[in-house]
Write a protein that holds these residues in place. Structure first.
Motif: not given
Lengths: 261, 104
Positions: B46-57, B70-85
């Motif tokens: 929910m938090r990831l989706a709220k901050y636009g890191l996940l898209e839901t469908k 279902t859930y998938r990473l957004t482009a922004k999410g993929a970029e931020i997550i790569r950096d954070c990880l």
């Protein structure tokens, strides 16, 4: 028709109930968990899944009551996506601290402290908490009243003390400081009509408040009870003598019929 | 700037998404892969989706069966997550080593 009540049915019912109370922005996530429920392998696993989800939804329902308007929160700047949601934490802390301070402020009111102490009294026997003897408290109160020349404190002790002699002494002290407290003699006499000094008190009370009937009632009570007093047990009760005393005290003619019930 | 702290559970979820950044994931599937219960997993999603890191469908799988979220990473999410990880991995690895007590 009977409904089969198995863990999976209970799980679905639990989640549906939680979805009903959940705020709008979270209810969709509740429906997502409900739809996943049919794919969870094992009935008990499904119930555990639903219980976890229900707790999550209920927590948000509670938070939405305490902190309304969380639904429109925007993403935090600086990429702090994984940090705790500070506005919510701050708001919760402020609300909790305010409640705590407000409840502690109530203890400033003496009446609240007293009520709180009384409410705890009933638990003393259960938890076997021994408080000091009430006599000790009473003696401390008398000492404090004497030291402070507190007429009302002495009057309180005179009226509430267990010993009549001590009560009489305290009443004398109280009225010596404040003659307006003369009325306490009436209370002591009403409790102990046979106190030797009650006739003198009746005279004092009559002088203090001539329109009051209490001094006369005190005398009447003493005349009525005295013949039956155990200290008079050697003499036979003489109602005739009592009636004569009543007539004398109230200046009644001999023809007046006095009934003592 | 202070590095955002990622909980081990959030990291587990992010690693799942990072494995298949363009794929759609179901909630129960993520729960099985990460061993997280619904009460832990969904707040993270929910938090990831709220901050636009996940898209839901919502997707319909079979006829007569309710659709699944279902859930998938957004482009922004993929970029931020790569950096954070990338920032979080060394710290989490060190913590795991310390907790295991092996020191190896």
């Amino acid at each position: 028709m009977t409904m089969k009540l198995n863990p999976r049915t209970m799980a679905a019912a639990l989640l549906r109930g939680a979805i009903k109370i959940a705020p709008k922005n979270v209810a969709e996530w509740g429906r997502a968990m409900l739809c996943e429920l049919r794919h969870v392998e094992g009935d008990w696993a499904a119930l555990i899944w639903a219980a976890g989800g229900a707790v999550f939804l209920a927590r948000h329902a509670l938070l939405s009551i305490i902190i309304p308007g969380d639904a429109n929160q925007i993403a935090p700047p600086g990429g702090k996506f994984f940090a705790k949601e500070s506005p919510m934490r701050k708001g919760t802390l402020i609300a909790a601290a305010s409640c705590l301070v407000a409840s502690l402020l109530l203890f400033l009111a003496p009446i609240f402290r007293q009520a709180f102490q009384i409410s705890l009294e009933q638990w003393r026997p259960i938890f076997q908490i021994h408080r000091r003897a009430p006599e000790a408290d009473f003696e401390a109160l008398v000492r404090r009243a004497r030291a402070n020349h507190d007429a009302e404190g002495l009057a309180f002790a005179a009226v509430h003390g267990a010993k009549t002699d001590e009560g009489v002494g305290l009443a004398d002290e109280a009225t010596h400081i404040d003659p307006q407290l003369t009325w306490i003699y009436a209370i002591i006499a009403a409790r102990n009509p046979l106190v030797p000094a009650s006739e003198q008190w009746a005279a004092r009370l009559e002088a203090w408040d001539p329109q009051n009937a209490i001094p006369h009632l005190m005398v009447a009570e003493k005349i009525h009870i005295a013949p039956f007093n155990p200290s008079h047990s050697r003499t036979k009760p003489k109602r005739k003598r009592g009636r004569a005393r009543w007539r004398r005290h109230f200046n009644l003619p001999k023809s007046t019929i006095i009934s003592t019930g | 700037m202070k590095t955002p702290r990622i909980s081990p559970q959030t990291q587990q979820v992010l690693e799942r998404f990072a494995e298949r950044p363009t794929g759609w994931h179901y909630g129960y599937e993520l729960s099985r892969e990460t061993d997280l219960k619904a009460g832990t997993l969904y707040p993270i999603l929910m938090r990831l989706a709220k901050y636009g890191l996940l898209e839901t469908k919502w997707v319909a799988t079979e006829r007569g069966v309710p659709p699944r979220h279902t859930y998938r990473l957004t482009a922004k999410g993929a970029e931020i997550i790569r950096d954070c990880l990338a920032k979080a991995r060394p710290r989490l690895r060190a913590r795991r080593v310390a907790l295991s007590g092996s020191g190896a």
